[in-house]
Design an enzyme around this catalytic site. Structure first.
Site, mmCIF file in Angstrom:
data_model
loop_
_atom_site.group_PDB
_atom_site.id
_atom_site.type_symbol
_atom_site.label_atom_id
_atom_site.label_comp_id
_atom_site.label_asym_id
_atom_site.label_seq_id
_atom_site.Cartn_x
_atom_site.Cartn_y
_atom_site.Cartn_z
ATOM 1 N N CYS A 35 -16.434 -19.050 -6.193
ATOM 2 C CA CYS A 35 -15.478 -19.601 -6.794
ATOM 3 C C CYS A 35 -14.222 -18.757 -6.043
ATOM 4 O O CYS A 35 -14.129 -17.355 -6.038
ATOM 5 C CB CYS A 35 -15.293 -19.280 -8.140
ATOM 6 S SG CYS A 35 -13.822 -19.312 -9.118
ATOM 7 N N CYS A 38 -11.645 -17.343 -8.729
ATOM 8 C CA CYS A 38 -12.266 -16.299 -9.800
ATOM 9 C C CYS A 38 -11.604 -14.641 -9.621
ATOM 10 O O CYS A 38 -11.652 -14.308 -10.889
ATOM 11 C CB CYS A 38 -13.868 -16.253 -9.784
ATOM 12 S SG CYS A 38 -14.368 -17.681 -10.567
#
Length: 115
Positions: A35, A38
């Site tokens: 990700c 993130c």
């Protein structure tokens, strides 16, 4: 300069004890290694979380490593933020949602939590 806000890592083994049985509200930052946004989530939320740090517990869950927990709480996308009060999931924020909205929701939830 203050230290960067980082949640304590959590896993299936200690989730129930540390999150579901917690006497104080719990925020779980959910992320995944693949990700890209993130690492930014807590940085964006840090200013609004700091005033609550003495009254909450903050944990970090790697959804790519702990898939069973991610599935249990229907994490289909990261980053996400889960809020637990008295062992119950009471809020689930996904992606970089409006920080003002999260702030208002957390303020209300934490007031309800009575801590």
């Amino acid at each position: 300069m203050t230290e960067a806000l980082v949640g304590t890592p959590i896993s299936e083994a200690d989730f129930e004890e540390k999150v579901l049985k917690s006497p104080v509200p719990v925020l779980v930052e959910v992320w995944a290694s693949e990700c890209v946004p993130c690492p930014m989530m807590l940085r964006h939320l840090e200013p609004l979380l700091r005033p609550y740090l003495s009254r909450i517990r903050l944990f970090s869950l790697d959804a790519s490593t702990h898939r069973q927990l991610a599935e249990r709480f229907q994490i289909r996308s990261t980053p996400a933020l889960l809020v637990f009060l008295n062992g119950q999931l009471v809020a689930h924020f996904v992606h970089q949602v409006d920080v003002a909205h999260i702030h208002e929701r957390l303020k209300a939830l934490l007031s309800e939590g009575g801590r």
